[in-house]
Design a protein around this motif. Structure first.
Motif, mmCIF file in Angstrom:
data_model
loop_
_atom_site.group_PDB
_atom_site.id
_atom_site.type_symbol
_atom_site.label_atom_id
_atom_site.label_comp_id
_atom_site.label_asym_id
_atom_site.label_seq_id
_atom_site.Cartn_x
_atom_site.Cartn_y
_atom_site.Cartn_z
ATOM 1 N N GLN A 122 -2.825 -2.099 14.426
ATOM 2 C CA GLN A 122 -2.778 -2.426 15.723
ATOM 3 C C GLN A 122 -1.340 -3.287 16.184
ATOM 4 O OE1 GLN A 122 -4.271 -0.112 17.782
ATOM 5 N NE2 GLN A 122 -5.010 0.401 16.076
ATOM 6 N N SER A 123 -1.050 -4.173 15.195
ATOM 7 C CA SER A 123 -0.015 -4.741 15.194
ATOM 8 C C SER A 123 1.662 -4.120 15.250
ATOM 9 C CB SER A 123 0.180 -5.780 14.293
ATOM 10 O OG SER A 123 0.407 -5.276 12.882
ATOM 11 N N GLU A 124 2.600 -4.556 16.156
ATOM 12 C CA GLU A 124 3.727 -3.764 15.963
ATOM 13 C C GLU A 124 4.364 -3.750 14.426
ATOM 14 O OE1 GLU A 124 8.071 -4.300 17.907
ATOM 15 O OE2 GLU A 124 6.599 -5.184 18.761
ATOM 16 N N ARG A 125 4.339 -4.665 13.672
ATOM 17 C CA ARG A 125 4.890 -4.898 12.294
ATOM 18 C C ARG A 125 3.963 -3.797 11.441
ATOM 19 N NH1 ARG A 125 4.396 -10.295 8.399
ATOM 20 N NH2 ARG A 125 5.850 -9.159 6.602
ATOM 21 N N ALA A 126 2.774 -3.380 11.532
ATOM 22 C CA ALA A 126 1.930 -2.652 10.919
ATOM 23 C C ALA A 126 2.391 -1.137 11.208
ATOM 24 C CB ALA A 126 0.430 -2.801 10.874
ATOM 25 N N VAL A 127 2.656 -0.984 12.566
ATOM 26 C CA VAL A 127 3.108 0.291 12.864
ATOM 27 C C VAL A 127 4.548 0.729 12.477
ATOM 28 C CG1 VAL A 127 3.806 1.859 14.998
ATOM 29 C CG2 VAL A 127 1.656 0.456 14.936
ATOM 30 N N GLY A 128 5.420 -0.234 12.408
ATOM 31 C CA GLY A 128 6.533 -0.250 11.943
ATOM 32 C C GLY A 128 6.667 0.278 10.597
ATOM 33 N N ALA A 129 5.757 -0.471 9.662
ATOM 34 C CA ALA A 129 5.686 -0.401 8.272
ATOM 35 C C ALA A 129 5.351 0.886 7.920
ATOM 36 C CB ALA A 129 4.936 -1.319 7.691
ATOM 37 N N LEU A 130 4.149 1.587 8.644
ATOM 38 C CA LEU A 130 3.746 2.991 8.514
ATOM 39 C C LEU A 130 4.864 3.908 9.010
ATOM 40 C CD1 LEU A 130 1.478 4.926 7.627
ATOM 41 C CD2 LEU A 130 0.562 4.663 9.866
ATOM 42 N N ASP A 131 5.631 3.815 10.039
ATOM 43 C CA ASP A 131 6.631 4.728 10.367
ATOM 44 C C ASP A 131 7.635 5.009 9.195
ATOM 45 O OD1 ASP A 131 5.474 5.220 12.754
ATOM 46 O OD2 ASP A 131 6.611 3.449 13.910
ATOM 47 N N GLY A 132 7.993 3.573 8.784
ATOM 48 C CA GLY A 132 9.140 3.705 7.839
ATOM 49 C C GLY A 132 8.812 4.401 6.408
ATOM 50 N N ALA A 133 7.450 4.307 6.035
ATOM 51 C CA ALA A 133 6.937 4.994 4.959
ATOM 52 C C ALA A 133 6.280 6.295 4.873
ATOM 53 C CB ALA A 133 6.138 4.143 4.076
ATOM 54 N N TYR A 134 6.454 6.752 6.391
ATOM 55 C CA TYR A 134 5.522 8.031 6.696
ATOM 56 C C TYR A 134 5.836 9.130 5.731
ATOM 57 C CZ TYR A 134 3.022 11.121 10.135
ATOM 58 O OH TYR A 134 2.124 11.588 10.890
ATOM 59 N N THR A 135 6.964 9.553 5.404
ATOM 60 C CA THR A 135 7.277 10.671 4.298
ATOM 61 C C THR A 135 6.948 10.346 2.958
ATOM 62 O OG1 THR A 135 9.385 11.074 5.906
ATOM 63 C CG2 THR A 135 9.175 12.129 3.740
ATOM 64 N N ILE A 136 7.021 9.106 2.765
ATOM 65 C CA ILE A 136 6.197 8.857 1.521
ATOM 66 C C ILE A 136 4.912 8.988 1.406
ATOM 67 C CG2 ILE A 136 6.030 6.956 -0.432
ATOM 68 C CD1 ILE A 136 8.796 7.785 0.101
ATOM 69 N N TRP A 137 4.208 8.670 2.334
ATOM 70 C CA TRP A 137 2.582 8.994 2.464
ATOM 71 C C TRP A 137 2.576 10.355 2.479
ATOM 72 C CZ3 TRP A 137 -0.947 5.881 1.322
ATOM 73 C CH2 TRP A 137 -0.652 4.428 1.437
ATOM 74 N N MET A 138 3.260 11.242 3.207
ATOM 75 C CA MET A 138 3.112 12.762 3.075
ATOM 76 C C MET A 138 3.449 13.382 1.728
ATOM 77 S SD MET A 138 5.628 13.789 6.571
ATOM 78 C CE MET A 138 5.103 15.443 6.242
ATOM 79 N N PHE A 139 4.092 12.670 1.006
ATOM 80 C CA PHE A 139 4.602 13.081 -0.381
ATOM 81 C C PHE A 139 3.373 12.741 -1.070
ATOM 82 C CE2 PHE A 139 5.941 12.140 -4.764
ATOM 83 C CZ PHE A 139 6.375 13.154 -5.094
ATOM 84 N N ALA A 140 2.493 11.624 -0.951
ATOM 85 C CA ALA A 140 1.603 11.191 -1.761
ATOM 86 C C ALA A 140 0.136 11.940 -1.360
ATOM 87 C CB ALA A 140 1.383 9.668 -1.696
ATOM 88 N N LEU A 141 -0.114 12.614 -0.242
ATOM 89 C CA LEU A 141 -0.954 13.021 0.197
ATOM 90 C C LEU A 141 -1.000 14.560 0.035
ATOM 91 C CD1 LEU A 141 -3.769 12.634 1.754
ATOM 92 C CD2 LEU A 141 -2.644 12.939 3.802
ATOM 93 N N VAL A 142 0.183 15.315 -0.089
ATOM 94 C CA VAL A 142 0.186 16.540 -0.202
ATOM 95 C C VAL A 142 -0.534 17.312 -1.544
ATOM 96 C CG1 VAL A 142 2.500 16.832 -0.958
ATOM 97 C CG2 VAL A 142 1.514 18.426 0.292
ATOM 98 N N TRP A 143 -0.391 16.409 -2.672
ATOM 99 C CA TRP A 143 -0.875 16.834 -3.823
ATOM 100 C C TRP A 143 -2.254 17.055 -4.158
ATOM 101 C CZ3 TRP A 143 2.939 18.953 -6.114
ATOM 102 C CH2 TRP A 143 4.479 18.613 -5.830
ATOM 103 N N PRO A 144 -2.944 15.828 -3.291
ATOM 104 C CA PRO A 144 -4.372 16.145 -3.367
ATOM 105 C C PRO A 144 -4.830 17.123 -2.556
ATOM 106 C CG PRO A 144 -3.770 13.708 -2.953
ATOM 107 C CD PRO A 144 -2.536 14.522 -2.988
ATOM 108 N N LEU A 145 -4.058 17.499 -1.331
ATOM 109 C CA LEU A 145 -4.513 18.868 -0.597
ATOM 110 C C LEU A 145 -4.178 19.973 -1.406
ATOM 111 C CD1 LEU A 145 -2.996 17.686 2.831
ATOM 112 C CD2 LEU A 145 -5.382 17.507 1.942
#
Length: 448
Positions: free
Chosen positions: A382-405
């Protein structure tokens, strides 16, 4: 090419089962009787050593998969997932996966055409369609559930929308799909249907090549060089705007021209033509063709810059030269050497489930978005810093998650590929041998 939808690589839907070899031995003498290609053979440093007098002949090498070609197919599949996820145009230059995949499919088709052509085409179509039907059932159900009516679609409309649905059964043309369906506030963005149906263009191109292969192979054996180079000439006509064919017919003809040279290169690889050309000659010529492709691209950049999918003649020439070099250096491995051996199971799995991975990967990439969005609701996010960190690494998380899917989809529907090939259904065919009473090791390896 994009044709208004995403592109990438496609698999070989009718690959030979493990335990079947690729290709045929190359002719020892290109000028010998029965060899149609009167070209210089590549010089070797010393003649192959024969068996010593009185010694028993060496045992024949056990036929098996060409693991070099399998590795190329796996790299191509990974490349297309990365390309569709990150959108990096330079990947089309680094590894032109479509050209590589069509070349591998052409080589397999040439090998199969030792059998009657009609039975080969029927077998290829049989292996292609059931995985596509499983995909189409899910995608069409999602479209209809979101309110799409093909008879009222502004891009298709009337009875043509219903007739176009036939292409979800047999991909002879472009299947209809809505450009916007659902709502922007839904789980998936409202353009998800365009992304999901985009890969189906490859199945159309593949089917055209399969049907045309008996004639193409006959022409290749009669006149190898004109048949090999004719697609590049056709691309220069229909892929540059010199002659414009409207609609999806034009897109299909352009696809056939752009990748026709690579398909016929697969014939040349199987028939041994490439091995009869001195390596320095073929590599030098390939480099010149590729240089032309880059020069043409630099003067005809599309909306995404250096994305060769938007520049047909550059795609055709760059892919052609790239494939020549890959096949000229083809080592014909029966096993992956050295450190590559650690990837053996993944290479085996991806080849056994190539159609499944290709068909579903775009939809699964989009499915990562609502899953990752759940992270924003976590208490510690819920903090602005945490949201910013997730926004910056969003595509990386997509890449990591697509392979298990993708792995889950392989488990869920991948076995349809086995049924289509008239094999025993397998959930995770990565080549692992399983001990079973009364089953020989060779039999277990073949079923694995």
């Amino acid at each position: 090419m994009t044709h208004g939808y995403t592109t990438g690589t496609g698999p070989e839907p009718a690959g030979a089962p493990y335990g079947t070899s690729y290709g045929t031995p190359y002719a020892a003498d290109p000028n010998a009787a029965g060899t149609p290609y009167a070209v210089p053979q590549q010089r070797t440093t010393e003649p192959p050593a024969g068996p010593a007098a009185g010694a028993a002949p060496a045992p024949a090498r056990k036929p098996g998969r060409d693991r070099y070609l399998d590795l190329l197919r796996s790299i191509a599949l990974v490349r297309v997932v990365v390309y569709h996820l990150f959108g990096w145009a330079w990947l089309t230059v680094l590894f032109p996966s479509m050209g590589v995949m069509f070349a591998l499919a052409g080589s397999l088709m040439a090998r199969s055409l030792k059998r009657p052509a009609l039975s080969v085409i029927r077998g290829r179509v049989r292996r292609l369609l059931p995985p596509m039907w499983a995909f189409a059932v899910v995608v069409l159900a999602m479209m209809f559930a979101n309110g799409w009516n093909p008879t009222e679609d502004p891009d298709h409309g009337d009875t043509w929308g219903l007739i176009g649905l036939f292409n979800y059964l047999v991909p002879i043309g472009a299947p209809p799909y809505p450009w916007h369906v659902g709502s922007q506030s839904g789980l998936l963005e409202d353009t998800w249907a365009v992304q999901a149906a985009g890969p189906l263009w490859y199945l159309r191109a593949y089917l055209w090549f399969v049907i045309a292969s008996p004639l193409l192979l006959w022409l290749f054996r009669k006149a190898p060089w004109p048949t090999l180079l004719a697609p590049l000439g056709l691309t220069a006509i229909v892929g540059t705007g010199l002659v414009k064919i409207p609609g999806e017919t034009g897109n299909a003809v352009t696809d056939f021209a752009v990748y026709g040279g690579c398909w016929v290169l697969g014939f040349a690889h199987h028939e041994g033509l490439l091995k009869q050309i001195p390596r320095y000659v073929s590599v030098s010529c390939a480099a010149l063709v590729m240089a032309f492709g880059l020069w043409w691209a630099s003067n005809h950049l599309g909306p995404d810059g250096w994305d060769l999918n938007d520049i047909p003649l550059a795609q055709a020439t760059w892919s052609f030269g790239f494939v020549v070099i890959l096949l000229q250096y083809s080592p014909s491995w029966q096993e992956l050497p050295g450190r590559l051996a650690r990837w053996d199971k993944l290479v085996t799995l991806s080849n056994n489930r190539a159609v499944t991975i290709y068909l579903w990967h775009n939809l699964l990439i989009m499915a990562t978005v609502p899953i990752i969005d759940l992270a924003y609701k976590l208490p510690f996010m819920q903090s602005e810093r945490a949201v910013g960190a997730l926004d910056g690494a969003y595509t990386i998380w997509m890449f990591a998650l697509v392979w298990p899917l993708i792995g889950l989809m392989v488990l869920a529907v991948g076995w349809v590929e086995d049924l289509a090939a008239k094999r025993r259904p397998r959930l995770w065919p990565n080549g692992t041998k399983r001990a079973a009473g009364g089953r020989t090791g060779a039999r277990a390896a073949r079923l694995g």
